[in-house]
Design a protein around this motif. Structure first.
Motif, PDB file in Angstrom:
ATOM      1  N   MET A  40      42.179  40.576  37.589  1.00 21.10           N
ATOM      2  CA  MET A  40      43.536  40.110  37.695  1.00 21.10           C
ATOM      3  C   MET A  40      44.471  41.306  37.788  1.00 21.10           C
ATOM      4  O   MET A  40      44.216  42.355  37.194  1.00 21.10           O
ATOM      5  CB  MET A  40      43.908  39.270  36.481  1.00 21.10           C
ATOM      6  N   ASN A  41      45.535  41.118  38.524  1.00 21.62           N
ATOM      7  CA  ASN A  41      46.528  42.170  38.712  1.00 21.62           C
ATOM      8  C   ASN A  41      47.929  41.641  38.495  1.00 21.62           C
ATOM      9  O   ASN A  41      48.214  40.478  38.780  1.00 21.62           O
ATOM     10  CB  ASN A  41      46.449  42.744  40.134  1.00 21.62           C
ATOM     11  N   ALA A  42      48.779  42.531  38.025  1.00 22.44           N
ATOM     12  CA  ALA A  42      50.200  42.231  37.888  1.00 22.44           C
ATOM     13  C   ALA A  42      50.955  43.101  38.887  1.00 22.44           C
ATOM     14  O   ALA A  42      50.660  44.283  39.041  1.00 22.44           O
ATOM     15  CB  ALA A  42      50.679  42.538  36.476  1.00 22.44           C
ATOM     16  N   THR A  43      51.907  42.491  39.564  1.00 21.28           N
ATOM     17  CA  THR A  43      52.743  43.235  40.494  1.00 21.28           C
ATOM     18  C   THR A  43      54.206  43.011  40.136  1.00 21.28           C
ATOM     19  O   THR A  43      54.573  41.976  39.576  1.00 21.28           O
ATOM     20  CB  THR A  43      52.501  42.796  41.950  1.00 21.28           C
ATOM     21  N   VAL A  44      55.011  44.000  40.466  1.00 21.50           N
ATOM     22  CA  VAL A  44      56.451  43.942  40.224  1.00 21.50           C
ATOM     23  C   VAL A  44      57.136  44.079  41.577  1.00 21.50           C
ATOM     24  O   VAL A  44      56.877  45.036  42.308  1.00 21.50           O
ATOM     25  CB  VAL A  44      56.911  45.065  39.262  1.00 21.50           C
TER      26      VAL A  44
END
Length: 60
Positions: free
Chosen positions: A1-5
């Motif tokens: 899983m990845n978080a992006t801004v």
């Protein structure tokens, strides 16, 4: 899983304070996300939900 801004980031730093294992403030003054360790998923979601401008996405 990845978080992006995304580009809506206002550089408040709340995400980096809430979940420093995933988010950091870059040299450009903007928040940046990254890979989410399984044990940090709830903290990453808390950071996402607390973002005042909704700039964080989590890809599960």
């Amino acid at each position: 899983m990845n978080a992006t801004v995304n580009e809506s980031c206002i550089s408040c730093g709340l995400c980096a304070d809430t979940c420093p294992a995933v988010f950091h403030m870059g040299d450009d003054g903007m928040a940046h996300g990254g890979e989410i360790p399984a044990e940090m998923l709830e903290d990453a979601k808390t950071a996402r939900d607390g973002c005042p401008v909704g700039a964080i996405s989590i890809e599960e």
